[in-house]
Write an enzyme that holds these catalytic residues in place. Sequence first.
Site, PDB file in Angstrom:
ATOM      1  N   LYS A  13      48.027  50.334  38.129  1.00 46.66           N
ATOM      2  CA  LYS A  13      48.406  49.022  38.664  1.00 46.66           C
ATOM      3  C   LYS A  13      48.962  48.120  37.552  1.00 46.66           C
ATOM      4  CE  LYS A  13      44.328  47.939  40.333  1.00 46.66           C
ATOM      5  NZ  LYS A  13      43.499  49.109  39.961  1.00 46.66           N
ATOM      6  N   ARG A  88      39.612  42.196  45.308  1.00 45.95           N
ATOM      7  CA  ARG A  88      38.837  43.414  45.061  1.00 45.95           C
ATOM      8  C   ARG A  88      37.842  43.670  46.198  1.00 45.95           C
ATOM      9  NH1 ARG A  88      40.148  44.615  39.709  1.00 45.95           N
ATOM     10  NH2 ARG A  88      38.647  45.826  38.584  1.00 45.95           N
ATOM     11  N   ARG A 127      43.225  55.543  27.644  1.00 45.54           N
ATOM     12  CA  ARG A 127      43.981  54.293  27.770  1.00 45.54           C
ATOM     13  C   ARG A 127      43.832  53.378  26.561  1.00 45.54           C
ATOM     14  NH1 ARG A 127      43.563  50.589  33.100  1.00 45.54           N
ATOM     15  NH2 ARG A 127      41.427  50.150  32.464  1.00 45.54           N
ATOM     16  N   ARG A 160      39.375  49.598  25.834  1.00 46.98           N
ATOM     17  CA  ARG A 160      38.437  48.700  26.499  1.00 46.98           C
ATOM     18  C   ARG A 160      37.018  49.257  26.478  1.00 46.98           C
ATOM     19  NH1 ARG A 160      41.220  47.125  32.140  1.00 46.98           N
ATOM     20  NH2 ARG A 160      39.032  47.255  32.748  1.00 46.98           N
ATOM     21  N   ARG A 171      32.631  52.052  37.958  1.00 42.47           N
ATOM     22  CA  ARG A 171      33.768  51.276  38.480  1.00 42.47           C
ATOM     23  C   ARG A 171      34.368  51.975  39.686  1.00 42.47           C
ATOM     24  NH1 ARG A 171      37.256  50.928  33.442  1.00 42.47           N
ATOM     25  NH2 ARG A 171      38.760  49.794  34.700  1.00 42.47           N
TER      26      ARG A 171
HETATM   27  P1  AMP Z   1      40.405  45.416  35.628  1.00 46.24           P
HETATM   28  O1  AMP Z   1      41.089  45.015  34.366  1.00 46.24           O
HETATM   29  O2  AMP Z   1      41.155  44.957  36.850  1.00 46.24           O
HETATM   30  O3  AMP Z   1      40.039  46.857  35.667  1.00 46.24           O
HETATM   31  O4  AMP Z   1      39.030  44.610  35.649  1.00 46.24           O
HETATM   32  C1  AMP Z   1      38.038  44.782  34.655  1.00 46.24           C
HETATM   33  C2  AMP Z   1      36.717  44.208  35.142  1.00 46.24           C
HETATM   34  O5  AMP Z   1      36.870  42.793  35.390  1.00 46.24           O
HETATM   35  C3  AMP Z   1      36.212  44.776  36.458  1.00 46.24           C
HETATM   36  O6  AMP Z   1      35.486  45.986  36.286  1.00 46.24           O
HETATM   37  C4  AMP Z   1      35.322  43.632  36.950  1.00 46.24           C
HETATM   38  O7  AMP Z   1      34.101  43.593  36.247  1.00 46.24           O
HETATM   39  C5  AMP Z   1      36.145  42.403  36.531  1.00 46.24           C
HETATM   40  N1  AMP Z   1      37.101  42.021  37.607  1.00 46.24           N
HETATM   41  C6  AMP Z   1      38.460  42.058  37.546  1.00 46.24           C
HETATM   42  N2  AMP Z   1      39.001  41.631  38.685  1.00 46.24           N
HETATM   43  C7  AMP Z   1      37.979  41.318  39.507  1.00 46.24           C
HETATM   44  C8  AMP Z   1      37.897  40.827  40.836  1.00 46.24           C
HETATM   45  N3  AMP Z   1      39.000  40.599  41.562  1.00 46.24           N
HETATM   46  N4  AMP Z   1      36.656  40.622  41.354  1.00 46.24           N
HETATM   47  C9  AMP Z   1      35.547  40.839  40.628  1.00 46.24           C
HETATM   48  N5  AMP Z   1      35.555  41.317  39.386  1.00 46.24           N
HETATM   49  C10 AMP Z   1      36.757  41.554  38.805  1.00 46.24           C
END
Ligand code: AMP
Length: 213
Positions: A13, A88, A127, A160, A171
Amino acid sequence: MYIVLLGPPGAGKGTQAVKLAEKLKLVQVASGDLFRKALQEQTALGKKAKLYMDKGQLVPDEITIQMVMDRLSLPDVAEGAIFDGFPRNIEQAKALDKALKQQNKAIDKVIYIEVSEEEVLTRLSGRWICRKCQSPYHEVDAPPKKAGMCDRCGGELFQRDDDKPETIKNRLKVYLKETAPLIDYYKKAGKLVEIVSEGGMENVNRKIISALH
Ligand code: AMP
């Protein structure tokens, strides 16, 4: 034009959002990036979010929705945006629909990027991300021209904390329980386009662009 990119962690994404943003002249709104930025700046929001991010859990809705709504109130997204990692869950999707409707706007299309669990594990464990502009790389599939350095802005690349195997598994679990129901939600709204992630990211990007036209 408001576009949502949907799919499991590691579906690509972020990569696709960066490419689409460039091609369509739209701004990328990535909730994960907003949290990581807050964390880097050591704000109260960032510190709170870290407690959940480290475990691979979702940050509570009231915090997340408020943060994204604040972002949506800025002028650079008045004409459109590419949402990456938000919504999400159904609660967040409803909040987004409501906020856009209040401005006589709506989500135009939701691109669901489909990818197998096995592929997700391979992708996430290799990554690397730019600390400065958040551009994603992969040590095998999409390496930077110079190791450890971002092609776009010269920033330092890092892995990360939540891309560790244990957290990745959690996740994925959270994705299946909380986020996957959005596939049906947007299908019923007639907005969902399904794209299978295969044949490399350029190929996936072409498929997305043609779906948007
Ligand atoms: P991502 O970079 O989108 O993979 O997000 C990394 C982490 O940020 C996720 O595992 C969640 O802990 C938090 N996070 C990101 N976006 C959301 C969201 N829309 N709702 C809740 N937690 C989020």
